[in-house]
Each structure stands twice: as C-alpha cells, then as structure tokens.
Scaffold this motif. Structure first.
Motif, PDB file in Angstrom:
ATOM      1  N   MET A  71      46.812  49.890  37.559  1.00 45.98           N
ATOM      2  CA  MET A  71      46.890  49.548  38.976  1.00 45.98           C
ATOM      3  C   MET A  71      46.621  48.061  39.231  1.00 45.98           C
ATOM      4  O   MET A  71      47.323  47.458  40.017  1.00 45.98           O
ATOM      5  CB  MET A  71      45.927  50.435  39.758  1.00 45.98           C
ATOM      6  N   PRO A  72      45.624  47.432  38.588  1.00 48.69           N
ATOM      7  CA  PRO A  72      45.405  46.002  38.823  1.00 48.69           C
ATOM      8  C   PRO A  72      46.631  45.164  38.480  1.00 48.69           C
ATOM      9  O   PRO A  72      46.901  44.178  39.129  1.00 48.69           O
ATOM     10  CB  PRO A  72      44.233  45.653  37.920  1.00 48.69           C
ATOM     11  N   THR A  73      47.374  45.557  37.444  1.00 48.51           N
ATOM     12  CA  THR A  73      48.571  44.816  37.071  1.00 48.51           C
ATOM     13  C   THR A  73      49.576  44.841  38.209  1.00 48.51           C
ATOM     14  O   THR A  73      50.211  43.839  38.511  1.00 48.51           O
ATOM     15  CB  THR A  73      49.195  45.413  35.797  1.00 48.51           C
ATOM     16  N   ASP A  74      49.713  45.987  38.864  1.00 45.42           N
ATOM     17  CA  ASP A  74      50.628  46.099  39.983  1.00 45.42           C
ATOM     18  C   ASP A  74      50.208  45.193  41.130  1.00 45.42           C
ATOM     19  O   ASP A  74      51.053  44.588  41.788  1.00 45.42           O
ATOM     20  CB  ASP A  74      50.705  47.544  40.470  1.00 45.42           C
ATOM     21  N   ILE A  75      48.917  45.103  41.378  1.00 47.09           N
ATOM     22  CA  ILE A  75      48.403  44.246  42.454  1.00 47.09           C
ATOM     23  C   ILE A  75      48.723  42.783  42.149  1.00 47.09           C
ATOM     24  O   ILE A  75      49.236  42.068  43.006  1.00 47.09           O
ATOM     25  CB  ILE A  75      46.882  44.438  42.644  1.00 47.09           C
ATOM     26  N   LEU A  76      48.433  42.347  40.947  1.00 51.40           N
ATOM     27  CA  LEU A  76      48.690  40.964  40.573  1.00 51.40           C
ATOM     28  C   LEU A  76      50.178  40.636  40.654  1.00 51.40           C
ATOM     29  O   LEU A  76      50.580  39.663  41.275  1.00 51.40           O
ATOM     30  CB  LEU A  76      48.166  40.679  39.161  1.00 51.40           C
ATOM     31  N   THR A  77      51.001  41.461  40.060  1.00 48.68           N
ATOM     32  CA  THR A  77      52.436  41.209  40.033  1.00 48.68           C
ATOM     33  C   THR A  77      53.036  41.231  41.431  1.00 48.68           C
ATOM     34  O   THR A  77      53.780  40.326  41.815  1.00 48.68           O
ATOM     35  CB  THR A  77      53.154  42.244  39.141  1.00 48.68           C
ATOM     36  N   SER A  78      52.699  42.249  42.208  1.00 50.77           N
ATOM     37  CA  SER A  78      53.283  42.347  43.550  1.00 50.77           C
ATOM     38  C   SER A  78      52.821  41.192  44.438  1.00 50.77           C
ATOM     39  O   SER A  78      53.620  40.641  45.203  1.00 50.77           O
ATOM     40  CB  SER A  78      52.949  43.691  44.189  1.00 50.77           C
ATOM     41  N   CYS A 130      51.155  33.415  33.694  1.00 55.13           N
ATOM     42  CA  CYS A 130      50.735  33.773  32.329  1.00 55.13           C
ATOM     43  C   CYS A 130      49.227  33.638  32.164  1.00 55.13           C
ATOM     44  O   CYS A 130      48.579  34.459  31.518  1.00 55.13           O
ATOM     45  CB  CYS A 130      51.455  32.902  31.307  1.00 55.13           C
ATOM     46  N   ARG A 131      48.658  32.600  32.760  1.00 54.52           N
ATOM     47  CA  ARG A 131      47.198  32.435  32.699  1.00 54.52           C
ATOM     48  C   ARG A 131      46.490  33.574  33.435  1.00 54.52           C
ATOM     49  O   ARG A 131      45.470  34.076  32.986  1.00 54.52           O
ATOM     50  CB  ARG A 131      46.786  31.098  33.306  1.00 54.52           C
ATOM     51  N   LEU A 132      47.032  33.940  34.581  1.00 54.85           N
ATOM     52  CA  LEU A 132      46.430  35.024  35.357  1.00 54.85           C
ATOM     53  C   LEU A 132      46.563  36.366  34.654  1.00 54.85           C
ATOM     54  O   LEU A 132      45.712  37.235  34.804  1.00 54.85           O
ATOM     55  CB  LEU A 132      47.078  35.119  36.742  1.00 54.85           C
ATOM     56  N   TRP A 133      47.629  36.548  33.925  1.00 57.18           N
ATOM     57  CA  TRP A 133      47.882  37.826  33.267  1.00 57.18           C
ATOM     58  C   TRP A 133      46.720  38.216  32.357  1.00 57.18           C
ATOM     59  O   TRP A 133      46.365  39.383  32.259  1.00 57.18           O
ATOM     60  CB  TRP A 133      49.185  37.762  32.479  1.00 57.18           C
TER      61      TRP A 133
END
Length: 168
Positions: free
Chosen positions: A1-8, A39-42
């Motif tokens: 879920m956090p990945t979805d928040i960051l990407t969106s 990329c850094r945030l990922w």
C-alpha cells in the motif's frame, strides 16, 4: 500500500515537480531530475505513511536533486570535444596554469592540516575526486545530508584559513 501512495502522489504532482526542477536547473535536465528524485524516494517507500508525507518528500527530493544538478553543471561546465582540443593546444604551461596548480596544491595541503579526518575524506572524495554526494555517502557510510553538512563546514574552514594566509 505505501508504494501505491508514493507512486500515485508522485505521478499526480509530476507536472508541478517537473516545473519546479526546470525552474532551478533548466528544462533540459528536469525529466532526469524527477526520475532521480523518484528513485531516491523509492528506497524509502516502506516508511511513507500517507499522501501528505509522500508529497512533502517528493518536493524535497526534487528540489535537492535539482540543486545538485545545477551545482554540478555550474561547477563543472561541459565543453565539446572540438573546443577541448582547442583549449588544450592553447594551454602550454602558461604562468596562469602554473599559478592555478600552485594554488590547488596549497589548498589541498592546507586542507590536510586544517580539517579533521572525516572532513578531509569528504572534501577529497567530493571536491578533488569528483564523486557525487550519494557516492561519497555510500563510500563513507554516511547520509547524504551529513555529507553536505560536513563538506560545507570543511569548505568554510578552508576558506577562512586560506583568506587569513593570503592577507598576511
């Protein structure tokens, strides 16, 4: 879920982030800057809790990447191959070149004496060997922010001592 928040969040504000990056470093670099920032945030995505945090981190990452890009481009301007050959031909050990070399050697020698071990390591890797903040941080096991602060303090110390020696 956090990945979805960051990407969106990143994708929703991509145009604004690109605009900010273009304003700092120029439009040619903007896409590379936002890619680098993402990329850094990922690597931090598991600890991003909500959209507000993702947005704040996105703006901060893009701003820092843009500033780094701008500093790199102004401190190490690029020269075309044809121009560099012409420049090299003209620079036949002139007095100016010798003076620059002497000043460079004086600054390096001074920095070895004045700086503590960590400051000199950061100064040497970044300013002498030309590594980026991320590479220096990885090499020395520091955070990028710590590298920036240490380098800033090292430069300040060198500048102050060098100015004192030049006025004497």
């Amino acid at each position: 879920m956090p990945t979805d928040i960051l990407t969106s969040t990143f994708m929703a504000f991509r145009a604004k982030l690109r605009s900010m990056a273009a304003g700092i470093a120029g439009s040619e670099e903007a896409d590379d800057i936002i890619h680098d920032a993402f990329c850094r945030l990922w690597s931090r995505h598991p600890i991003i809790e909500d959209e507000t945090e993702a947005l704040k981190l996105s703006y901060t990452a893009v701003r820092n990447s843009a500033i780094d890009s701008y500093r790199r481009s102004t401190s190490r301007p690029t020269v075309s191959i044809e121009d560099s050959c012409h420049i090299i031909e003209q620079e036949d050990e002139t007095e100016t070149t010798k003076e620059r070399q002497q000043t460079y050697e004086a600054v390096v020698s001074l920095s070895r004496r004045v700086l503590n071990k960590r400051q000199f390591e950061v100064f040497e890797l970044h300013d002498i060997k030309g590594l980026g903040y991320e590479e220096v941080a990885e090499t020395l096991g520091m955070t990028q922010e710590n590298v920036r602060v240490t380098l800033s303090r090292a430069r300040k110390s060198i500048r102050e001592i060098y100015r004192k020696t030049q006025t004497v």
